[in-house]
Design a protein around this motif. Structure first.
Motif, PDB file in Angstrom:
ATOM      1  N   ILE A 120       0.966  -1.056   0.060  1.00 18.61           N
ATOM      2  CA  ILE A 120      -0.057  -0.008  -0.127  1.00 18.61           C
ATOM      3  C   ILE A 120       1.087   1.195  -0.068  1.00 18.61           C
ATOM      4  O   ILE A 120       2.188   1.221   0.329  1.00 18.61           O
ATOM      5  N   HIS A 121       0.202   2.341  -0.565  1.00 24.08           N
ATOM      6  CA  HIS A 121       1.055   3.526  -0.093  1.00 24.08           C
ATOM      7  C   HIS A 121      -0.076   4.478   0.595  1.00 24.08           C
ATOM      8  O   HIS A 121      -1.273   4.674   0.434  1.00 24.08           O
ATOM      9  N   ALA A 122       0.530   5.358   1.378  1.00 23.25           N
ATOM     10  CA  ALA A 122       0.112   6.171   2.348  1.00 23.25           C
ATOM     11  C   ALA A 122       0.776   7.343   2.567  1.00 23.25           C
ATOM     12  O   ALA A 122       1.786   7.917   1.830  1.00 23.25           O
ATOM     13  N   ASN A 123       0.032   8.319   3.261  1.00 24.80           N
ATOM     14  CA  ASN A 123       0.526   9.653   3.486  1.00 24.80           C
ATOM     15  C   ASN A 123       1.905   9.767   4.254  1.00 24.80           C
ATOM     16  O   ASN A 123       2.860  10.323   3.975  1.00 24.80           O
ATOM     17  N   ALA A 124       1.891   9.035   5.318  1.00 23.94           N
ATOM     18  CA  ALA A 124       2.772   9.272   6.408  1.00 23.94           C
ATOM     19  C   ALA A 124       3.069   7.939   7.238  1.00 23.94           C
ATOM     20  O   ALA A 124       2.102   7.473   7.345  1.00 23.94           O
ATOM     21  N   ALA A 125       4.295   7.651   7.625  1.00 21.69           N
ATOM     22  CA  ALA A 125       4.332   6.888   8.917  1.00 21.69           C
ATOM     23  C   ALA A 125       5.490   6.975   9.665  1.00 21.69           C
ATOM     24  O   ALA A 125       6.287   7.937   9.446  1.00 21.69           O
ATOM     25  N   ASP A 126       5.391   6.740  11.082  1.00 21.39           N
ATOM     26  CA  ASP A 126       6.640   6.835  11.870  1.00 21.39           C
ATOM     27  C   ASP A 126       7.495   5.637  11.749  1.00 21.39           C
ATOM     28  O   ASP A 126       7.204   4.707  11.077  1.00 21.39           O
ATOM     29  N   THR A 127       8.500   5.599  12.453  1.00 22.02           N
ATOM     30  CA  THR A 127       9.644   4.614  12.189  1.00 22.02           C
ATOM     31  C   THR A 127       9.162   3.410  13.009  1.00 22.02           C
ATOM     32  O   THR A 127       9.615   2.298  12.926  1.00 22.02           O
TER      33      THR A 127
END
Length: 313
Positions: A177-184
């Motif tokens: 999937i592709h998303a706007n943001a993620a954290d580590t």
């Protein structure tokens, strides 16, 4: 200090952040059941699919609700053995022509479902259930074929006696999937429509998420409601700005009509156009950044689509 504490508490945080090449090489195997996120021309995992094509990982069973541009690339590359989907199209740009030709020539196996029944299959997988009851297929020729092939069962609701359909759970080996943001830590934020993705992710054995930006661990601690997918379900995070291009990402950039339309026209004309596209636009480059630089030198088209998205908000 908060970032440091999070990293000490979870030493695996940084290990989740990988390049697309490393993530695909680690988690996508030949013959895998591959779940695809995105919907039509919105937030398709293009950077990750490009990498699957570069690594030439084949014999895939591709599953999703509306399988769009990523599927057509995989089929044109000769990497797909089977699809299970609600539909395959690019909205106003038409059907997926490489996929359609492959189906008509019996080069790949297709199992048709409705969007709702596919989403229900992912829900069953997410809940650890072997099947899910639905009514959306009743009375359709699609259901007749699924029953004949043993992929669905018509039974009676034990309380009302009304007919219901039991569809088999869908549990991908790996989903992209592709998303706007993620954290580590792998906590993912999706702005806008999520479609089937949350349940598909929860049903999957492995999940690779490409994002527009990776933020430090704990970035969402003061806004937990922003998190769409918990890091508990995420195997790898790939930071890839413009990673859905030429499809759109809500709040980031609109879809780039010129490239999608050009690809569709060449795909409609025959198999040679998509093969040439993959050779020149995907395999010729070491990574997705190389593709972006070649297809949009200077970034003027991307800048225009970012501005167009801002004008719509």
């Amino acid at each position: 200090m908060a970032v440091r504490v999070h990293q000490l508490l979870n030493p695996l945080s940084q290990a989740r952040v990988m390049s697309a090449a490393e993530a695909v090489r680690t988690f996508v195997e030949p013959g895998a059941v591959l779940g695809l996120g995105g919907q039509n021309i919105n937030r398709c995992p293009m950077a990750l699919v490009h990498e699957v094509v570069r690594q030439d990982i084949g014999d895939l069973a591709v599953v999703g609700c509306n399988l769009s541009l990523p599927l057509d690339h995989l089929v044109a590359a000769g990497l797909v053995a089977r699809t299970e989907q609600g539909s395959g199209n690019l909205e106003k740009f038409g059907t997926l022509f490489s996929w359609r030709r492959a189906v008509e020539a019996n080069r790949i196996e297709v199992r048709d479902y409705s969007h709702l029944s596919m989403a229900s299959r992912f829900l069953a997988g997410a809940m650890g259930l072997p099947f899910m009851p639905v009514r959306s297929l009743l009375g359709s020729s699609v259901l007749e074929r699924l029953v004949a092939e043993g992929d669905a069962v018509v039974t009676a609701d034990p309380w009302s006696g009304e007919p219901v359909v039991l569809v088999r759970a869908c549990t991908p080996d790996v989903s992209l999937i592709h998303a706007n943001a993620a954290d580590t830590d792998g906590n993912v934020v999706i702005d806008g429509v999520t479609s089937h993705e949350v349940d598909m992710v929860r049903a999957s054995r492995h999940v690779i998420v490409s994002v527009e930006e990776v933020l430090p661990a704990g970035a969402f601690d003061d806004q937990p409601e922003r998190v769409t997918i918990s890091g508990a379900y995420v195997s790898a995070v790939v930071e890839q700005p413009w990673g859905a291009w030429p499809t759109s990402v809500y709040r980031r950039y609109d879809y780039y009509e010129s490239e999608i339309d050009g690809y569709q026209k060449s795909a409609k004309a025959g198999d040679e156009g998509p093969r040439r596209y993959l050779a020149e636009q995907v395999r010729a480059h070491a990574d997705f950044d190389g593709y972006l630089a070649a297809s949009d030198p200077g970034g003027s088209s991307r800048a225009a689509m970012a501005e167009q998205m801002r004008s719509l908000l």
